[in-house]
Design a protein around this motif. Sequence first.
Motif, short mmCIF file in Angstrom:
data_model
loop_
_atom_site.label_atom_id
_atom_site.label_comp_id
_atom_site.label_asym_id
_atom_site.label_seq_id
_atom_site.Cartn_x
_atom_site.Cartn_y
_atom_site.Cartn_z
N ARG A 162 4.98 1.62 0.49
CA ARG A 162 5.83 2.06 -0.63
C ARG A 162 6.68 3.26 -0.22
O ARG A 162 7.86 3.33 -0.54
CB ARG A 162 4.96 2.42 -1.85
CG ARG A 162 4.23 1.24 -2.46
CD ARG A 162 3.84 1.49 -3.89
NE ARG A 162 2.96 2.63 -4.09
CZ ARG A 162 1.65 2.65 -3.87
NH1 ARG A 162 1.05 1.56 -3.43
NH2 ARG A 162 0.92 3.73 -4.11
N GLN A 177 2.91 2.41 -8.49
CA GLN A 177 2.18 1.54 -7.57
C GLN A 177 2.47 0.06 -7.72
O GLN A 177 2.13 -0.73 -6.88
CB GLN A 177 0.68 1.77 -7.76
CG GLN A 177 0.32 3.20 -7.60
CD GLN A 177 -1.12 3.49 -7.99
OE1 GLN A 177 -1.82 2.61 -8.47
NE2 GLN A 177 -1.53 4.71 -7.77
N ASP A 233 0.85 -1.20 0.00
CA ASP A 233 0.00 0.00 0.00
C ASP A 233 0.89 1.25 0.00
O ASP A 233 2.11 1.16 0.09
CB ASP A 233 -0.95 -0.02 1.21
CG ASP A 233 -0.19 -0.18 2.51
OD1 ASP A 233 0.99 0.23 2.56
OD2 ASP A 233 -0.75 -0.73 3.48
N LEU A 234 0.24 2.39 -0.09
CA LEU A 234 0.98 3.64 -0.25
C LEU A 234 2.01 3.86 0.87
O LEU A 234 3.17 4.17 0.60
CB LEU A 234 -0.02 4.81 -0.30
CG LEU A 234 0.58 6.19 -0.50
CD1 LEU A 234 1.33 6.30 -1.82
CD2 LEU A 234 -0.52 7.26 -0.44
N CYS A 273 5.30 7.89 -4.87
CA CYS A 273 4.66 6.58 -4.65
C CYS A 273 3.20 6.56 -5.12
O CYS A 273 2.68 5.50 -5.45
CB CYS A 273 4.76 6.18 -3.19
SG CYS A 273 6.46 5.87 -2.73
N ASN A 274 2.60 7.71 -5.17
CA ASN A 274 1.25 7.78 -5.72
C ASN A 274 1.25 7.46 -7.21
O ASN A 274 0.29 6.94 -7.76
CB ASN A 274 0.69 9.19 -5.52
CG ASN A 274 -0.34 9.19 -4.43
OD1 ASN A 274 -1.08 8.21 -4.29
ND2 ASN A 274 -0.38 10.26 -3.65
#
Length: 450
Positions: free
Chosen positions: A285, A313, A281-282, A309-310
């Motif tokens: 990451r 993915q 998940d974000l 990171c957005n």
Amino acid sequence: MLANDTREGWQHFLHFVKEKCSATAFSNWLSPINILEADEEGIELEVPNVFVQDYLLSNYKKDLCAFLPVRTDGTPAIKFTLKAPSKEGAPHQKESNSPSKKVQIKEPSIYHVKLNENYRFSTFIEGTSNQFVKSAALGVASKPGKSYNPLFIHGGVGLGKTHILHSIGHHILENHPQLRVQCITTEMFINDLVDALRTKSIDKMKRFYREEIDVLLVDDIQFLQNRLNFEEEFYNMFETLVKAGKQIVITSDKPPGELNLSERLKAWFEWSLVAHMGLPDLETRVAILQSKAENKGLDIPSNVAFFICNHMQHNIRQLEGAVNRICAHSRLMNLKITEESVEQILKELFQKAPKSKISVEEIIKEVASVFQVRHADIKGQARTKKIVLSRQVAMYLAKEMIKDSLMSIGAYFGKTHSTILHACKNIEILVEKDYDLRRQIDMIRRHLVT
Ligand code: ADP
Ligand code: MG
């Protein structure tokens, strides 16, 4: 290109490949190929089996086009002929004319992957997506052969499977120094097997794998899918080791049930502890990114880390690539790390589009190349056995790989939907009993999706 040029082109190609690949790969895959004929239009190569053809086209299609004549559809003009099986044993060995001159057989060493120093539990960032895998891996590493055996780890590319596999190896070597750990990639093990068959040292290799190791770490078992005649060897080895209480850990890019392997082997994998490495998940990451940046002495502000990171993915390896780029730019150009500068630096990584949809045209092109017929023949009306078969294979793959109605697919070939259905049924029956055809179709599928 003149005939001599084509022959020379092939020699130059061999020279080029020799520089690029390992000596073992060269002697396994390239050395057994002979030229049967060559002229200005193309070359006929004799290959010992369909795997060699597969290897050549999968790995060197573009390079072959650079050295050899090319067909109008952009594929290298090579006709492959399978070598007739010889009664003399190892097919790769050239016979010596003089009876006194013995063929030199090199004792091969057993290959192993050197564990990556950076792939350790301590450098593996945990999040909800990989917690289960990490716990299972730690369990196995703490009590090899006694907790979960085998352990089967699957997940997408670049999500840390190899990292975890090597971490298990390091942990065992540090905490149980008496245990013998052997780490292999499936590809390399198969190369090794081919080599051992060629040099008649297969017994030595089998003995090593059955008696001289305590932990076997197998990376990327999905590569066995295209090497089905090695399945038996894997199965027997796995069975023997597990029965003897030796630990096995396997990684794969797919869960057992989705692997194109025999039901027996899939069932065996399914019986193991299957652990899925999910997409992090974000927050995870960001933590991974920050830790990779820290290792490089780079400070990425938190808002920028979230921004990166957005946009990225699906693959941690890409995140590492991003850190490397930012590091180089910020050092060389003395650039401040902001959302704007990072967006500029990582433009192409951010824009990476998913693989485009496969078209009927691409399928026909691939089928024509593997079946050695012309692209126009597949779309034409000719009824020779070879052309009809390749046309039916193209229809079969189009139905399988393209989400479109049978009518639209039929229209592409200038046929009705019932012709497409008939072709598919026929190929389904043929692949059941024709091993070579199955291999060829697999090869086409793979070329199309990679
Ligand atoms: P896979 O084998 O699944 O394709 P790798 O194990 O090669 O992926 O991982 C790709 C890169 O991403 C490696 O450099 C690895 O160290 C890094 N990586 C992946 N997941 C993590 C994680 N959870 N923590 C730290 N690094 C990770
Ligand atoms: Mg890997």
